[in-house]
Write a protein that holds these residues in place. Sequence first.
Motif, PDB file in Angstrom:
ATOM      1  N   ILE A 254       0.787  -1.240   0.000  1.00  0.00           N
ATOM      2  CA  ILE A 254       0.000   0.000   0.000  1.00  0.00           C
ATOM      3  C   ILE A 254       0.813   1.281   0.000  1.00  0.00           C
ATOM      4  O   ILE A 254       0.236   2.355  -0.242  1.00  0.00           O
ATOM      5  CB  ILE A 254      -0.981   0.048   1.200  1.00  0.00           C
ATOM      6  CG1 ILE A 254      -0.223   0.065   2.533  1.00  0.00           C
ATOM      7  CG2 ILE A 254      -1.971  -1.103   1.133  1.00  0.00           C
ATOM      8  CD1 ILE A 254      -1.122   0.319   3.737  1.00  0.00           C
TER       9      ILE A 254
ATOM     10  N   ARG B 126      -5.738   3.679   6.358  1.00  0.00           N
ATOM     11  CA  ARG B 126      -5.591   2.232   6.210  1.00  0.00           C
ATOM     12  C   ARG B 126      -4.780   1.736   7.395  1.00  0.00           C
ATOM     13  O   ARG B 126      -3.688   2.242   7.656  1.00  0.00           O
ATOM     14  CB  ARG B 126      -4.875   1.907   4.898  1.00  0.00           C
ATOM     15  CG  ARG B 126      -5.587   2.450   3.664  1.00  0.00           C
ATOM     16  CD  ARG B 126      -4.688   2.414   2.444  1.00  0.00           C
ATOM     17  NE  ARG B 126      -5.380   2.857   1.230  1.00  0.00           N
ATOM     18  CZ  ARG B 126      -4.801   2.965   0.053  1.00  0.00           C
ATOM     19  NH1 ARG B 126      -3.508   2.662  -0.087  1.00  0.00           N
ATOM     20  NH2 ARG B 126      -5.498   3.366  -0.995  1.00  0.00           N
TER      21      ARG B 126
ATOM     22  N   ALA C   5     -12.114  -3.534   3.712  1.00  0.00           N
ATOM     23  CA  ALA C   5     -10.810  -4.022   4.154  1.00  0.00           C
ATOM     24  C   ALA C   5     -10.076  -4.666   2.990  1.00  0.00           C
ATOM     25  O   ALA C   5     -10.679  -5.199   2.064  1.00  0.00           O
ATOM     26  CB  ALA C   5     -10.972  -5.030   5.295  1.00  0.00           C
TER      27      ALA C   5
ATOM     28  N   ILE D 163      -6.244  -5.276   6.333  1.00  0.00           N
ATOM     29  CA  ILE D 163      -6.033  -3.829   6.417  1.00  0.00           C
ATOM     30  C   ILE D 163      -7.396  -3.142   6.348  1.00  0.00           C
ATOM     31  O   ILE D 163      -7.916  -2.858   5.262  1.00  0.00           O
ATOM     32  CB  ILE D 163      -5.133  -3.326   5.282  1.00  0.00           C
ATOM     33  CG1 ILE D 163      -3.824  -4.119   5.224  1.00  0.00           C
ATOM     34  CG2 ILE D 163      -4.851  -1.836   5.455  1.00  0.00           C
ATOM     35  CD1 ILE D 163      -2.895  -3.703   4.095  1.00  0.00           C
TER      36      ILE D 163
ATOM     37  N   VAL E 149     -10.137  -0.182   6.321  1.00  0.00           N
ATOM     38  CA  VAL E 149     -10.054   1.161   5.739  1.00  0.00           C
ATOM     39  C   VAL E 149     -11.246   1.979   6.209  1.00  0.00           C
ATOM     40  O   VAL E 149     -12.395   1.519   6.140  1.00  0.00           O
ATOM     41  CB  VAL E 149     -10.049   1.101   4.197  1.00  0.00           C
ATOM     42  CG1 VAL E 149      -9.940   2.504   3.612  1.00  0.00           C
ATOM     43  CG2 VAL E 149      -8.899   0.222   3.694  1.00  0.00           C
TER      44      VAL E 149
END
Length: 291
Positions: free
Chosen positions: A46, A196, A229, A237, A239
């Motif tokens: 990311i 995130r 996610a 992760i 979000v």
Amino acid sequence: AADRAVRRPAGARTATPARPRTVIDFVERPFEGMAVERELVAMREILPLATLAARTTAEHGGCDVVLTTILPSMAGALCRADGVLLVAAQTVTNSGDASLDIAARIQAGLGLRPGEAFQVPGQPDPGPRLQDVLDPEGFGRLELHEQPTFWMTEEEASEPDNRQSLESARERLVPMKEVPGVEGAFWCRMNREFVRWVRPEPRDAVLDGLARLRASGDFSFDGSRFVGAFRALGLTIPVWELQRGAEAEELAGPMADFAPKLEAAIASDGPLTAEEKRARAGIVSRQVTLR
């Protein structure tokens, strides 16, 4: 005649048998067991521009290395003019084991001379992984960058042409920052602002925890809205979309207050209620796998 000898044309070469394609077993959570697992997942999946200083084990030379997100021309490794070895987490070619991939780039990079780069020819052969190659006590702190200045020496970065190229690169990148004091949380600005949050816990436990909070209605901080996610190298992760114009520094307090609730929900091992199961199904349906 049937028994007449078949002659090869002059200059023809005997074909070399194709090398069998190496099969690398898929590893769902390649950086498991490493203290910097979250950082490596973020760099691989990311973050646009980030670096992490590391050191190889004595067995692999005890050398300093800088892990990076990307390198020029998507190289696998680059030895800067000053001898600093940079090794990329992101390249065009990857196998099913990200740990093996990066370890192979490190080993190839150790043989580079200043100014040389290593282009990944294909997936690596089976061999040592990052857990074998890097000293667990040799990691620095993750650093995010607005420009890829780490590709160059300070002298090179100060040259007018390079300054212009670096500024151009900065303008094309999605702005990202760490949320101060909140480990694994990364603010970014696209059409809106988002955060995130790379979670280190097992993926199923994180999904259960998110479901518990969603069902309870206590699922927000500082006016944020949970939007889904990512599945990334064995981790989850989540979000959240933030209030318009929110800055990374403004999230430090609200996320620090929210963190214990999230951690407690993830740590809970009780069975999910019917409402929590429905909430979990909704979260899972909106997951996106990063590759």
